[in-house]
Design a protein around this motif. Structure first.
Motif, PDB file in Angstrom:
ATOM      1  N   ALA A   1       0.820  -1.222   0.000  1.00  0.00           N
ATOM      2  CA  ALA A   1       0.000   0.000   0.000  1.00  0.00           C
ATOM      3  C   ALA A   1       0.843   1.257   0.000  1.00  0.00           C
ATOM      4  O   ALA A   1       0.352   2.341   0.321  1.00  0.00           O
ATOM      5  CB  ALA A   1      -0.964   0.001   1.171  1.00  0.00           C
TER       6      ALA A   1
ATOM      7  N   LYS B   1       3.849   6.326   8.080  1.00  0.00           N
ATOM      8  CA  LYS B   1       4.137   6.652   9.490  1.00  0.00           C
ATOM      9  C   LYS B   1       5.630   6.875   9.710  1.00  0.00           C
ATOM     10  O   LYS B   1       6.035   7.696  10.529  1.00  0.00           O
ATOM     11  CB  LYS B   1       3.609   5.539  10.404  1.00  0.00           C
ATOM     12  CG  LYS B   1       2.075   5.470  10.390  1.00  0.00           C
ATOM     13  CD  LYS B   1       1.543   4.169  10.957  1.00  0.00           C
ATOM     14  CE  LYS B   1       0.038   4.052  10.706  1.00  0.00           C
ATOM     15  NZ  LYS B   1      -0.489   2.710  10.997  1.00  0.00           N
TER      16      LYS B   1
ATOM     17  N   MET C   1       7.658   8.028   7.444  1.00  0.00           N
ATOM     18  CA  MET C   1       8.103   9.193   6.671  1.00  0.00           C
ATOM     19  C   MET C   1       7.604  10.515   7.222  1.00  0.00           C
ATOM     20  O   MET C   1       8.218  11.564   7.020  1.00  0.00           O
ATOM     21  CB  MET C   1       7.495   9.111   5.245  1.00  0.00           C
ATOM     22  CG  MET C   1       8.336   8.555   4.182  1.00  0.00           C
ATOM     23  SD  MET C   1       7.516   8.687   2.569  1.00  0.00           S
ATOM     24  CE  MET C   1       5.904   7.979   2.776  1.00  0.00           C
TER      25      MET C   1
ATOM     26  N   TYR D   1      -4.026  -4.048  -3.286  1.00  0.00           N
ATOM     27  CA  TYR D   1      -3.471  -2.704  -3.461  1.00  0.00           C
ATOM     28  C   TYR D   1      -2.010  -2.704  -3.922  1.00  0.00           C
ATOM     29  O   TYR D   1      -1.166  -3.383  -3.350  1.00  0.00           O
ATOM     30  CB  TYR D   1      -3.532  -1.933  -2.147  1.00  0.00           C
ATOM     31  CG  TYR D   1      -4.938  -1.690  -1.652  1.00  0.00           C
ATOM     32  CD1 TYR D   1      -5.786  -0.820  -2.334  1.00  0.00           C
ATOM     33  CD2 TYR D   1      -5.424  -2.329  -0.518  1.00  0.00           C
ATOM     34  CE1 TYR D   1      -7.086  -0.594  -1.900  1.00  0.00           C
ATOM     35  CE2 TYR D   1      -6.720  -2.100  -0.071  1.00  0.00           C
ATOM     36  CZ  TYR D   1      -7.547  -1.237  -0.769  1.00  0.00           C
ATOM     37  OH  TYR D   1      -8.818  -1.020  -0.336  1.00  0.00           O
TER      38      TYR D   1
ATOM     39  N   LEU E   1      -0.179   0.602  -4.386  1.00  0.00           N
ATOM     40  CA  LEU E   1      -0.346   2.061  -4.350  1.00  0.00           C
ATOM     41  C   LEU E   1       0.985   2.745  -4.048  1.00  0.00           C
ATOM     42  O   LEU E   1       1.804   2.221  -3.283  1.00  0.00           O
ATOM     43  CB  LEU E   1      -1.356   2.447  -3.265  1.00  0.00           C
ATOM     44  CG  LEU E   1      -2.766   1.846  -3.411  1.00  0.00           C
ATOM     45  CD1 LEU E   1      -3.645   2.295  -2.247  1.00  0.00           C
ATOM     46  CD2 LEU E   1      -3.389   2.257  -4.740  1.00  0.00           C
TER      47      LEU E   1
END
Ligand code: HXC
Length: 257
Positions: A63, A68, A70, A104, A106
């Motif tokens: 995903a 968190k 970064m 996902y 993403l």
């Protein structure tokens, strides 16, 4: 030491790397990056491995980069530590890498899939570069590789609106090579990888190198590069064997597989 965020196994001549951070939809932390790149390098150096398969879970290939991890970083810190720089190690892997994507893919997950040599998708796959919604933009190659894969109009649409693309659209747009039902994804991907691994390794590495040149150079240079690689293939025992086998109407027995 055993990896924390991935599972690594060998299936015949195929090296399988499974992203495994189920609590975070396989978000790509720095720790995971190091493990994936290490595993890729190890397989690449293993003569018994002819193709690498990179996959995730049913719910998510990945995903994205770990938001968190970064969120609080400063630009200076991102720059000095070259935060995602190690992913470039994937570019130096000579063995073909097939991505098998379900759920996902993403942001960094889509970018990681696009760093692989080809993508096979489950009908559940969802691709997107939603970084715009976080106040940033793709940073692991998305703006470049997506534009190459699907063209300017769709790449701009996805990068600027953050919208996702389902598996059918991804296949129609050339982002993925095939779409299969989710329950068949691993079987099909493994079959493709096994086929690739059965060919002459010399020819395989040359062929991958030639196709990669199409994205890195002009047509004229690329054509010349391909011709030289084609000619050099005639220096391999496997070229002699492959062509002799055809003439003798038998399957080839490649020396370097
Ligand atoms: C960290 C993530 C994460 C991510 C999901 N999680 N994606 N953690 N980084 N990218 C965590 C969630 O916080 C949650 O943890 C758990 O995974 C399950 O996710 P949910 O959101 O509860 O699941 P769901 O409601 O099904 O929604 C799925 C989702 C959503 C639509 C995929 O998670 C989502 O939008 N994720 C972020 C997608 C994204 O923006 N990716 C781009 C990242 S930026 P808890 O602990 O709460 O249960 C990027 C930059 C790349 O990739 C370029 C770098 C240079």
């Amino acid at each position: 030491t055993d990896p924390h965020y991935i599972l690594v196994e060998t299936r015949g001549r195929v090296g399988v790397i499974t992203l495994h951070r189920p609590g975070a939809l396989n978000a790509l932390s720095i720790g995971m990056m190091h493990e994936v790149v290490d595993a890729l390098r190890t397989f690449d150096a293993d003569e018994g491995i002819g193709c690498i398969l990179l996959t995730g879970s049913e719910r998510a290939f990945a995903a994205g980069a770990d938001i968190k991890e970064m969120a609080e970083r400063s630009a200076t810190e991102m720059f000095l530590r070259d935060w995602f720089g190690d992913w470039e190690g994937l570019n130096r892997v000579r063995t073909p890498v097939v991505a098998a994507v379900a759920g996902y893919a993403l942001g960094g997950g889509c970018e990681l899939a696009m760093m692989c040599d080809t993508i096979i998708a489950a009908d559940t796959a969802i691709f997107g570069q939603p970084e715009i919604n976080l106040g940033v933009l793709p940073g692991m190659g998305g703006s470049q590789r997506l534009a190459h894969a699907v063209g300017k109009a769709k790449a701009m649409d996805m990068v600027l609106t953050g919208r996702t693309m389902d598996a059918a659209e991804a296949e129609r747009s050339g982002l993925v090579s095939r779409v299969v039902s989710a329950d068949q994804l691993l079987d099909v991907a493994l079959e493709v990888a096994t086929t690739i691994a059965s060919k002459s390794r010399v020819a395989t590495l040359l062929a991958k190198d030639a196709v990669k040149a199409a994205f890195e150079t002009t047509l004229e240079q690329g054509l010349r590069y391909e011709r030289r690689l084609f000619e050099s293939a005639f220096a391999s025992e496997d070229q002699k064997e492959g062509m002799a086998a055809f003439v003798e109407k038998r399957p080839p027995e490649f020396r370097h597989r």
